[in-house]
Design an enzyme around this catalytic site. Structure first.
Site, PDB file in Angstrom:
ATOM      1  N   HIS A 124       0.875  -1.175   0.000  1.00  0.00           N
ATOM      2  CA  HIS A 124       0.000   0.000   0.000  1.00  0.00           C
ATOM      3  C   HIS A 124       0.915   1.229   0.000  1.00  0.00           C
ATOM      4  CE1 HIS A 124      -2.742   2.974   1.851  1.00  0.00           C
ATOM      5  NE2 HIS A 124      -3.740   2.173   1.571  1.00  0.00           N
ATOM      6  N   ASP A 201       3.140  -4.558   8.196  1.00  0.00           N
ATOM      7  CA  ASP A 201       1.972  -3.713   8.017  1.00  0.00           C
ATOM      8  C   ASP A 201       0.742  -4.622   8.145  1.00  0.00           C
ATOM      9  OD1 ASP A 201      -0.179  -2.254   7.180  1.00  0.00           O
ATOM     10  OD2 ASP A 201       0.699  -1.627   5.264  1.00  0.00           O
ATOM     11  N   GLN A 204      -4.439  -4.781   6.930  1.00  0.00           N
ATOM     12  CA  GLN A 204      -5.439  -5.685   6.364  1.00  0.00           C
ATOM     13  C   GLN A 204      -5.566  -6.976   7.154  1.00  0.00           C
ATOM     14  OE1 GLN A 204      -7.693  -5.230   4.110  1.00  0.00           O
ATOM     15  NE2 GLN A 204      -6.964  -3.159   3.754  1.00  0.00           N
ATOM     16  N   LYS A 227     -10.337  -0.610  10.679  1.00  0.00           N
ATOM     17  CA  LYS A 227     -10.496  -1.836   9.885  1.00  0.00           C
ATOM     18  C   LYS A 227     -10.789  -3.036  10.781  1.00  0.00           C
ATOM     19  CE  LYS A 227      -7.978  -0.757   5.674  1.00  0.00           C
ATOM     20  NZ  LYS A 227      -7.369   0.522   5.555  1.00  0.00           N
ATOM     21  N   CYS A 365      -4.897   2.646  -3.475  1.00  0.00           N
ATOM     22  CA  CYS A 365      -3.645   3.163  -2.903  1.00  0.00           C
ATOM     23  C   CYS A 365      -2.491   2.186  -3.124  1.00  0.00           C
ATOM     24  CB  CYS A 365      -3.792   3.486  -1.422  1.00  0.00           C
ATOM     25  SG  CYS A 365      -4.875   4.875  -1.125  1.00  0.00           S
TER      26      CYS A 365
END
Lengths: 407, 151
Positions: A124, A201, A204, A227, A365
């Site tokens: 991303h 990261d 998600q 999220k 993104c």
């Protein structure tokens, strides 16, 4: 699957009862942001109605209550990702800010010109741009580990990039544009064998699977609260205590100091050192409520349910002529990114919206991912624990109908 | 099934999307400007041949959604043979129609372009329709740099 309490879960999310353009909402834009259960909404209302004041400074009752709740949320986050200490849980605005914090604090203080940072081809923008900014500032070099057409990291190529100059690996746990889940255990093992710290990261991954930062042994883990069915404006940076201790503050201000004179400031200890200014108090308490909620459902149950949803959606999608799935990694989370021959994703998005179906159309993104596949954009349906097979049927019927209309 | 969208996706739009008019590189163009919508990745290159203040030829290349493709296709048809001043007036009328500041649009003056009036109801799609025209505006002003919808 049979025991997954889908009806109860759906009833807990009031927005799922909304009508969009006179059709029942089918919300499939969860990779962008998830909807909130009543427990999170109630938490925010409760805080502002009964327990709100600024934290950490007041001797008055409300401030003490708010501080207890706020620090209680920190303990919930710690337990949720199994960090060793609440000192390792830094509250930020989101995963993006967490990565910027690591780049500007850890990166700027520990790295120097010529040092290399390894990311992957499926990142991303939030895990690309902060490193590019650091490279411009201090002369570090960004290296990109490639992926194959399925959207799987080429592990051998990744490993080859690790050398004596590599000072950090920053890689996504799960790709937002493709759904690919990276082999993070292996990545961490080979990086640590060369004494290279690893940032994951988890923006998600966090709502879709159980994450244990000690079992993973990652050095940094970042995610966003919104999220994870929590409020927007909340995020978490997990860092190993020794690393965080050695890092300079990211921002200066109130709450992050021990003492201030015009000559000198002593910084506060962890985690306050990285939390300058008044945070999103009610929202972070709400994030704690979101963690309580998903913990009751159970992350493993959520993962198993969503895996079945994805398998079903993929099977249905593959039967539609002219539909190309972008991202077919063997290890994949609940994201169905696709293109249709001769129909632009924006047209798909508008058409499905008219049927009450919310998907995302665009570059997500992740422009380098779009470039890799040679498409300007994709349509993306992304699933959460409250989605159903029936909703996937509605989506597939919508796609078939719009293909007909476009002829 | 898509009754609600009839105002946005009229048959003329599907037609121009399937068979874009003037979809070609123009070798002898004397104006050439790129237009880009970074939000959705729509890209186009507009070619004009202007002789003595008259647009003698217009063409384009690129890829985009049905709205943007139909918009630029229709535009190249309508501006051909117009003077620069007339094309500029059309640009202003089109902008007014799609951004919907007023209710009384002279649909007659704008002719065929009226099929794009429906985007007014879809704020997320207005830029799809206006990209072509902002690119034309830049070409009329003889600007060289690419046009972006996000600046």
């Amino acid at each position: 699957m049979t025991t997954f309490p889908i009806e109860q879960i759906r009833a807990d999310f009031p927005i799922l009862g909304e009508k969009i353009r006179n059709k029942p909402l089918v919300y499939l834009d969860n990779a962008a942001s998830c909807q909130k259960p009543q427990a999170v909404i109630d938490s925010i209302v409760h805080t502002y109605s009964h327990e709100y004041a600024n934290i950490h400074r007041g001797v008055h009752t409300l401030s003490v209550k708010a501080t207890d709740k706020f620090e209680g949320a920190r303990e919930k986050v710690r337990a949720f990702i199994n960090a060793a200490s609440t000192k390792e849980i830094i509250f930020v605005r989101g995963a993006t800010e967490a990565i910027n914090l690591v780049a500007q604090s850890y990166g700027k203080s520990k790295l120097k010109a010529g040092d290399e940072i390894v990311i992957s081809a499926m990142e991303h923008h939030a895990n690309i741009v902060p490193w590019q900014m650091l490279c411009q500032q201090i002369g570090t070099v960004l290296k990109v580990a490639p992926m194959n057409q399925k959207g799987e990291l080429l592990f051998d190529e990744f490993e080859k990039l690790l050398n004596g100059n590599t000072k950090l690996v920053a890689i996504t746990h799960m790709s937002n544009a493709l759904g690919s889940i990276n082999p993070v255990e292996k990545i961490i093992a080979v990086a640590h064998a060369k004494n290279i710290p690893v940032l994951l990261d988890g923006a998600q991954a966090i709502p879709h699977m159980a994450v244990d930062v000690q079992a993973l042994d990652c050095d940094f883990y970042v995610f966003s609260g919104h999220k994870l069915y929590g409020p927007s404006g909340t995020g978490v940076l997990y860092g190993k205590q020794a690393l965080l201790e050695a890092m300079p503050p990211y921002q200066g201000g109130g709450d992050m100091i021990r003492s201030v004179t015009f000559d000198k400031t002593d910084y506060a200890g962890l985690p306050q050192k990285f939390e300058a200014g008044t945070p999103a108090i009610a929202e972070i308490i709400g994030l704690g409520a979101a963690i309580d909620y998903v913990s009751v459902v159970g992350m493993d149950n959520i993962a198993a349910y969503e895996a079945e949803l994805l398998a079903y959606a993929t099977e249905q999608a593959l039967q539609i002529k002219g539909l190309n799935i972008i991202g077919q990694a063997a290890e994949k989370g609940g994201i169905l990114s696709f293109t249709l021959e001769h129909i632009h994703p924006h047209d798909i998005g508008t058409m499905l919206d008219s049927l009450g179906i919310a998907i995302r159309a665009g570059h997500h993104c992740a422009m380098p991912v779009m470039d890799f596949y040679g498409v300007p954009a994709t349509a993306r349906a992304s699933f959460a624990m409250y989605n159903t097979r029936q909703e996937i049927d509605v989506l597939m019927q919508g796609i078939k109908s719009l293909i007909e209309v476009f002829g | 099934m898509f009754e609600d969208l009839r105002d946005l996706y009229q048959e003329v739009i599907f037609d121009h999307n399937r068979n874009p008019r003037n979809f070609r590189v123009m070798e002898n163009a004397n104006r050439r400007v790129d237009g880009f919508n970074p939000l959705c990745g729509d890209k186009l290159t507009l070619f004009l041949k202007i002789d003595d203040h008259v647009i003698s030829d217009a063409s384009f290349q690129g890829s985009g959604c049905a709205i943007s493709t139909a918009s630029v296709s229709l535009m190249t048809e309508i501006v051909k043979g117009k003077t620069e001043a007339e094309a500029d007036t059309l640009f202003k009328q089109f902008h007014e129609m799609t951004t919907g500041k007023t209710e009384d649009i002279n649909l007659e003056a704008i002719g065929k372009l009226a099929v794009l009036a429906g985007v007014r109801e879809y704020p997320a799609r207005v830029k799809c329709a206006t990209l072509a025209w902002h690119t034309l505006d830049a070409a009329l002003k003889n600007q060289q740099e690419a046009v972006s919808t996000e600046e």
